[in-house]
Design an enzyme around this catalytic site. Structure first.
Site, short mmCIF file in Angstrom:
data_model
loop_
_atom_site.label_atom_id
_atom_site.label_comp_id
_atom_site.label_asym_id
_atom_site.label_seq_id
_atom_site.Cartn_x
_atom_site.Cartn_y
_atom_site.Cartn_z
N VAL A 1 -25.61 41.76 61.50
CA VAL A 1 -25.30 40.96 62.69
C VAL A 1 -25.96 41.57 63.93
CG1 VAL A 1 -23.45 40.20 64.23
CG2 VAL A 1 -23.15 40.07 61.76
N THR B 1 -16.72 45.81 59.83
CA THR B 1 -15.27 45.74 59.69
C THR B 1 -14.94 45.49 58.22
OG1 THR B 1 -15.35 43.37 60.28
CG2 THR B 1 -14.82 44.93 62.03
N THR C 1 -16.56 40.69 63.23
CA THR C 1 -15.44 39.86 62.80
C THR C 1 -14.18 40.70 62.81
OG1 THR C 1 -16.89 38.51 61.42
CG2 THR C 1 -14.54 38.45 60.92
N ARG D 1 -25.73 32.84 58.64
CA ARG D 1 -25.84 32.84 57.18
C ARG D 1 -27.03 33.70 56.78
NH1 ARG D 1 -26.95 26.80 56.17
NH2 ARG D 1 -28.13 27.23 58.08
N ASN E 1 -14.55 30.66 57.92
CA ASN E 1 -15.01 31.25 56.67
C ASN E 1 -14.04 31.01 55.53
OD1 ASN E 1 -17.42 32.12 57.69
ND2 ASN E 1 -16.95 34.29 57.64
N GLY F 1 -20.65 27.37 40.78
CA GLY F 1 -21.38 28.57 40.38
C GLY F 1 -20.45 29.66 39.93
N CYS G 1 -19.31 38.46 53.95
CA CYS G 1 -18.31 37.77 54.78
C CYS G 1 -17.15 37.19 54.00
CB CYS G 1 -18.98 36.68 55.59
SG CYS G 1 -20.12 37.29 56.84
N LYS H 1 -14.36 39.62 52.17
CA LYS H 1 -13.53 40.44 53.07
C LYS H 1 -12.78 39.56 54.08
CE LYS H 1 -16.82 41.76 56.75
NZ LYS H 1 -16.04 41.24 57.87
N LYS I 1 -26.91 35.67 47.16
CA LYS I 1 -27.54 34.37 47.42
C LYS I 1 -29.03 34.61 47.58
CE LYS I 1 -27.32 32.56 51.56
NZ LYS I 1 -26.87 32.03 52.87
#
Length: 443
Positions: free
Chosen positions: A11, A86, A122, A154, A211, A256, A263, A266, A323
């Site tokens: 981030v 975090t 976050t 993302r 999220n 899937g 993200c 957690k 991903k």
């Protein structure tokens, strides 16, 4: 305006580079000297499409710099972003705030009067207020503004998400903080990007609720896929049709092996833990967390069963990143699935276009291969776990010829039935009763 970005993880690095691209002077801070040396040389320390180019340009033009000297960076900053990790706290699933607290203490010691402190990490509801009070106690009488500005990036499309977001969420308490954030995001305002100005608490909850909802969509369609397999359906057709309803939307309706990454796992755990702490249980999300863990083990069991049916000694795994278009393996389904395959006594031969370097330490005993074809050599089963573009047009006849068995388990539904015809492969996808045998059946 001078910006200090504390933390050069995913981030912090993406946000710092993009703010420099907006024309601000940005100083990115990290305590890891080796990391800072690499970044200062223009080397992106994460894989993110387009990031290298933006970094190089803004370093060259003098808007972007990297340093280990937090005090110097903060002392000259008008706006200070805290973008440190975090992670989940062991035991209760709450977000571990030790890095936020350490960064806040360092900021308090070095900030100039009137600074705007922005938590971009976050954090659970109430954290911004706690950090505000912590800084006030450390620097009594020194004016500053506290802002919550959660990110919605993302991995794999973070630059686009930053430059063209659906919305910008800003939790503020005073005019100075509000105006500073309007100025920081002015280039987006000119593009008519919606800016949600709200309270600190609302901004914190918005991030987790968003999220958690997306993770719930993933889990929902995975359970629908299970029903399709047993009832004679096809989850791709079902998902396409329900996604056409604008109230539902098509995104995150892709069956899937379960969700992973930095993200969703957690954040769902933290959201559930926060609900328990406030005596407002988020039972839907608690179930999402549980189902997702079960999902990964169920997918591993499918692969193991197919390998045993074909008397295979090894399984080829294509894709270990959670991903495509990232090298992030944090809580990737592939990690748990590969571990289960190995525990069953099978050798794993794996390939990933970007994540193999980061995965080596996490997955001892894996045979790492230079291509999908090399991974398939001698394997009884090939399992496609990450839908990289590199795997979307494989020579499936060649794959079949290299294998000792013939089972292709496509956990991302990359291929269609017509792609498999004439290849000799026993193709098994997710959520398609005609492509995945029921228990005890053989193709």
């Amino acid at each position: 305006m001078n910006i200090s970005m504390i933390g050069t993880g995913y981030v912090g690095l993406v946000s710092g580079v993009c703010f420099a691209e907006f024309g601000f002077q940005v100083s990115c801070v990290d305590l890891n000297a080796g990391l800072i040396a690499r970044l200062s040389a223009g080397e992106a320390t994460i894989f993110e499409p387009g990031l290298d180019e933006l970094m190089t340009r803004n370093i060259r033009d003098g808007r972007l710099s990297f340093t280990t000297d937090l005090a110097a960076s903060v002392a000259g900053a008008d706006v200070i972003f805290i973008a440190v990790g975090t992670p989940s706290r062991r035991g209760d699933g709450e977000a571990d705030l030790q890095y936020i607290e350490a960064a806040a203490d360092a900021v308090a010691a070095a900030m100039k009067p009137g600074a705007v402190i922005v938590i971009k990490s976050t954090v659970v509801v109430g954290t911004n207020a706690r950090i505000r009070d912590r800084i006030r106690a450390a620097r009594p009488g020194v004016e500053f503004s506290m802002v919550s500005n959660p990110e919605f990036l993302r991995e794999g499309s973070a630059i686009e998400d930053f430059m063209r977001p659906d919305r910008v969420v800003v939790g503020v308490e005073d005019t100075r903080g509000r105006e500073a954030m309007r100025r920081v995001y002015r280039p987006l305002y000119l593009r008519e990007t919606p800016m949600v100005m709200t309270t600190l608490e609302n901004a914190e909850i918005i991030k987790y609720a968003a999220n958690a909802f997306l993770a719930m969509k993933v889990t929902f369609i995975n359970q629908v896929a299970d029903l399709c397999e047993k009832a004679g359906g096809n989850v791709q057709e079902v998902a396409h049709a329900i996604g056409m309803d604008k109230r539902i939307g098509a995104k995150f309706l892709h069956a899937g092996p379960g969700f992973g990454g930095s993200c969703f796992p957690k954040d769902t755990r933290a959201f559930a833990a926060t609900g328990r702490r406030f005596d407002a249980p988020q039972t839907l999300i608690e179930e999402v967390v549980a189902v997702n863990e079960t999902r990964k083990q169920a997918m591993a069991a499918r692969i193991i069963e197919a390998a045993r049916q074909s008397d295979a000694a090894s399984v080829a795994v294509l894709g270990v990143a959670f991903k495509p278009n990232t090298d992030d393996i944090r809580e990737a389904p592939a990690i748990d699935i590969i571990a289960a395959i190995q525990k069953a006594g099978l050798t794993v031969r794996a390939h990933d276009p970007e994540a193999m370097v980061t995965a080596r330490a996490a997955l001892p005993g894996v045979v790492w291969c230079n291509s999908a074809y090399e991974a398939a050599e001698g394997a009884g089963v090939t399992a496609l776990l990450t839908e990289w573009n590199a795997y979307r047009a494989l020579d499936l006849k060649k794959i079949a010829g290299l294998m000792t068995g013939n089972v292709l388990i496509d956990l991302r539904n990359v291929y269609k039935a017509e792609d498999i015809e004439g290849t000799g492969l026993d193709y098994r996808s997710v959520g398609n009763s005609s492509a995945f045998p029921k228990a005890g059946e053989h193709h």
